[in-house]
Scaffold this motif. Structure first.
Motif, PDB file in Angstrom:
ATOM      1  N   GLU A  49      37.563  29.919  34.781  1.00 44.38           N
ATOM      2  CA  GLU A  49      36.574  30.991  34.865  1.00 44.38           C
ATOM      3  C   GLU A  49      35.900  31.012  36.235  1.00 44.38           C
ATOM      4  O   GLU A  49      35.661  32.080  36.801  1.00 44.38           O
ATOM      5  N   ALA A  50      35.595  29.842  36.778  1.00 45.82           N
ATOM      6  CA  ALA A  50      34.980  29.773  38.108  1.00 45.82           C
ATOM      7  C   ALA A  50      35.920  30.332  39.176  1.00 45.82           C
ATOM      8  O   ALA A  50      35.483  31.058  40.074  1.00 45.82           O
ATOM      9  N   LYS A  52      38.307  32.538  38.651  1.00 45.71           N
ATOM     10  CA  LYS A  52      38.408  33.990  38.447  1.00 45.71           C
ATOM     11  C   LYS A  52      37.223  34.712  39.070  1.00 45.71           C
ATOM     12  O   LYS A  52      37.386  35.764  39.686  1.00 45.71           O
ATOM     13  N   LYS A  53      36.018  34.161  38.923  1.00 45.20           N
ATOM     14  CA  LYS A  53      34.841  34.772  39.543  1.00 45.20           C
ATOM     15  C   LYS A  53      34.972  34.770  41.058  1.00 45.20           C
ATOM     16  O   LYS A  53      34.663  35.757  41.725  1.00 45.20           O
ATOM     17  N   GLN A  54      35.421  33.649  41.606  1.00 45.23           N
ATOM     18  CA  GLN A  54      35.591  33.545  43.058  1.00 45.23           C
ATOM     19  C   GLN A  54      36.659  34.523  43.537  1.00 45.23           C
ATOM     20  O   GLN A  54      36.487  35.157  44.581  1.00 45.23           O
ATOM     21  N   ASP A  55      37.742  34.660  42.788  1.00 49.78           N
ATOM     22  CA  ASP A  55      38.795  35.603  43.152  1.00 49.78           C
ATOM     23  C   ASP A  55      38.273  37.031  43.125  1.00 49.78           C
ATOM     24  O   ASP A  55      38.597  37.839  44.002  1.00 49.78           O
ATOM     25  N   ALA A  56      37.473  37.369  42.124  1.00 54.12           N
ATOM     26  CA  ALA A  56      36.920  38.719  42.029  1.00 54.12           C
ATOM     27  C   ALA A  56      36.023  39.022  43.223  1.00 54.12           C
ATOM     28  O   ALA A  56      36.056  40.133  43.775  1.00 54.12           O
ATOM     29  N   LYS A  57      35.220  38.041  43.646  1.00 51.37           N
ATOM     30  CA  LYS A  57      34.359  38.229  44.819  1.00 51.37           C
ATOM     31  C   LYS A  57      35.203  38.420  46.077  1.00 51.37           C
ATOM     32  O   LYS A  57      34.881  39.250  46.933  1.00 51.37           O
TER      33      LYS A  57
END
Length: 92
Positions: A49-50, A52-57
């Motif tokens: 999840e961490a 995925k959040k970093q990838d989205a940013k």
């Protein structure tokens, strides 16, 4: 069966009691493995999840720069990668 009888006699208990103790030990071991696996999975999903959040940013930031470069190119300029700014060309 002779091995069970030997082990039970070694501990001074009956075969039935040896089987009960063995069952309890196996159940505790399986329970400990299940709890361990639960925390491994929990950590794995947390890490995913961490990321995925970093990838989205990162994707959002890349899209933002891409929009700026498109605007720059449309206005007869070129994007300077080092200064991260638009350099306008002289139009003849």
């Amino acid at each position: 069966m002779p091995a069970l009888l030997f082990i039970a006699n070694l501990f001074g208990i009956s075969v039935a009691r040896l089987l009960v103790y063995t069952g309890i030990i196996v159940a505790l071991f399986v329970g400990a493995l299940a709890i361990r696996q639960h925390y491994i999975n929990k950590g794995y999903h947390s890490a995913i999840e961490a990321v995925k959040k970093q990838d989205a940013k990162a994707v959002a930031a890349a899209n933002k720069v891409e929009e700026k470069t498109a605007v720059c190119t449309e206005t007869s300029g070129y994007w300077d990668v080092i200064s991260q700014s638009c350099k306008l060309e002289d139009v003849e």
